[in-house]
Write an enzyme that holds these catalytic residues in place. Structure first.
Site, PDB file in Angstrom:
ATOM      1  CE  LYS A 184      -4.019  -1.960   0.221  1.00 39.44           C
ATOM      2  NZ  LYS A 184      -3.798  -3.521  -0.515  1.00 39.44           N
TER       3      LYS A 184
HETATM    4  C1  LIG Z   1      -9.526  -2.688  -1.497  1.00 35.44           C
HETATM    5  C2  LIG Z   1      -9.028  -3.284  -0.189  1.00 35.44           C
HETATM    6  N1  LIG Z   1      -9.859  -3.320   0.930  1.00 35.44           N
HETATM    7  C3  LIG Z   1      -9.549  -4.092   2.054  1.00 35.44           C
HETATM    8  C4  LIG Z   1      -8.362  -4.613   2.006  1.00 35.44           C
HETATM    9  C5  LIG Z   1      -7.529  -5.201   3.445  1.00 35.44           C
HETATM   10  O1  LIG Z   1      -6.618  -4.715   3.823  1.00 35.44           O
HETATM   11  P1  LIG Z   1      -5.718  -5.805   4.690  1.00 35.44           P
HETATM   12  O2  LIG Z   1      -4.755  -6.507   3.767  1.00 35.44           O
HETATM   13  O3  LIG Z   1      -4.735  -4.717   5.507  1.00 35.44           O
HETATM   14  O4  LIG Z   1      -6.395  -6.445   5.738  1.00 35.44           O
HETATM   15  C6  LIG Z   1      -7.346  -4.415   1.057  1.00 35.44           C
HETATM   16  C7  LIG Z   1      -6.092  -4.838   0.832  1.00 35.44           C
HETATM   17  O5  LIG Z   1      -5.478  -5.530   0.210  1.00 35.44           O
HETATM   18  C8  LIG Z   1      -7.950  -3.748  -0.177  1.00 35.44           C
HETATM   19  O6  LIG Z   1      -6.851  -3.566  -1.220  1.00 35.44           O
END
Ligand SMILES: Cc1ncc(COP(=O)(O)O)c(C=O)c1O
Length: 390
Positions: A184
């Site tokens: 990210k």
């Molecule tokens: C659009 C979106 N929502 C939610 C998430 C979930 O985040 P995390 O991987 O930190 O749990 C991601 C992560 O890849 C994402 O790209």
């Protein structure tokens, strides 16, 4: 084969190394003063009253749903063109999702019109996802939400540092959720943040983040409390100090890194106008606000097969990806919600390829990706014509 250009890469250096070392030397590893500092810095940065750090973006989404009282019997409208976590977080609460289609090839965000079509008497909330860090049509969506008395959760996993009409993404709705996953714009390995201006939402999320306990180990360590009560069935969604320290350094770098992503995106856009790429579409040409430029999605010409294109890129040492296989096509979701049709999402998702984008990329790297992409497209077109001749 070695990758010459990965899909994404960290901007990590001595500042992150020293920040992690400082925490280790401080001998306090779990959620404490560094996490509080990150929460303060992040809430100032996005301009919101409350920011709660958690271990990942999925936890932020889950806490957002719980704090808004979403549960059995409720429906929540979500896009299908997103990472599966967006929908999973709703299902964890035993509510159901209703998928909404996207706007079109020029804007891959959820369609306000389709959101409105999906509303039923059971609808409790809307989750929007700022795809690639490009703002959803928040004014329209907020009007719909108000008209139907629905809560709005912003999945801003792609959007730290993005603004619309001068207001940070993640702060338009009732709750905003960020991810600090390794790829990210603000990366801590695993990590996330929930933001809200609503006191009662922040309080519920705070309690649920740590087993429903009324005090934290950190409070007891400092002698501010000696015991605790458990007032709800909560979770262990705490972050640790090492990752919070990494987050503080990454937050400082974020504006400059987002600006670099914008520069690289502009270079890509210019290059992709060349005749070699005729038929390719690059979404989000007409940007609203200040996006976070998280990824660089392109749409291959209709009828051109994606696999030979991606294989050829790989042979050139360039990693590509797909954002996203639509959620309603996954086996689990097909069984749970059979027969769903989202024509625009389906046609766009089958053509989408994501090209490398990260702040450490050089301008020459973009040229290199474009040269490889021109060759890959020619190969994919020739496999298309040999298929149609057969
Ligand atoms: C659009 C979106 N929502 C939610 C998430 C979930 O985040 P995390 O991987 O930190 O749990 C991601 C992560 O890849 C994402 O790209």
């Amino acid at each position: 084969m070695d990758l010459r250009i990965p899909l994404s890469d960290l901007d990590y250096g001595p500042e992150e190394e020293n920040a992690a070392l400082d925490v280790i030397r401080s001998r306090w590893l779990t959620m404490g003063s560094v996490t509080q500092e990150l929460e303060r810095a992040f809430s100032d940065f996005v301009g919101v009253k409350h920011a709660l750090a958690v271990s990942n973006g999925t936890q932020a989404l889950h806490l957002a749903c719980l704090a808004l009282g979403i549960g059995p019997g409720d429906e929540v409208i979500v896009p299908s063109l997103t990472f599966v976590a967006t929908a999973n977080a709703v299902l964890y609460t035993n509510a159901e999702v209703r998928f909404a289609d996207i706007i079109g090839s020029f804007d891959l965000n959820v369609s306000p019109d389709d959101i409105e079509r999906q509303i039923t008497p059971r609808t409790k909330a809307i989750v929007v996802v700022h795809y690639g860090g490009y703002p959803c049509r928040m004014s329209e969506i907020m009007k719909i939400a108000r008209r139907h008395h629905l809560a709005v959760i912003e999945d801003a996993a792609h959007a730290p540092g993005a603004f619309l009409e001068g207001r940070a993404l993640g702060t338009w709705g009732d709750v905003g959720c960020f991810s600090f996953f390794s790829n990210k714009n603000l990366a801590t390995g695993e990590g996330g943040m929930l933001v809200t201006n609503r006191e009662e939402i922040a309080e519920k999320a705070r309690v649920l983040r740590s087993h429903g306990m009324t005090t934290l180990t950190w409070d007891r360590h400092r002698g501010h409390a000696y015991t605790y009560d458990v007032v709800a069935l909560g979770y262990n969604y705490r972050i640790d100090e090492i990752r919070s320290a990494l987050g503080l350094v990454q937050l400082q770098k974020l504006p400059e890194n987002n600006a670099r992503r914008k520069h690289l995106t502009d270079l890509y856009r210019k290059g992709l106008r060349d005749v070699r790429f005729s038929g390719i579409e690059v979404p989000f040409g007409d940007v609203e606000g200040d996006p976070a430029y998280h990824i660089l999605p392109i749409l291959l010409p209709e009828g051109v097969e994606r696999q030979p294109f991606m294989d050829s890129m790989r042979k050139s040492g360039i990693q590509t990806s797909i954002h996203y296989p639509p959620i309603h096509h996954f086996s689990y979701y097909r069984q749970r919600y059979p027969g769903i049709s989202l024509p625009i999402t389906e046609s766009i998702a089958s053509r989408e390829v994501t090209l490398p984008l990260y702040p450490m990329m050089t301008d020459a790297d973009v040229d290199c990706v474009l040269t490889a992409a021109a060759g890959a497209l020619a190969i994919a077109r020739s496999s298309e014509s040999s298929r149609s001749a057969a």
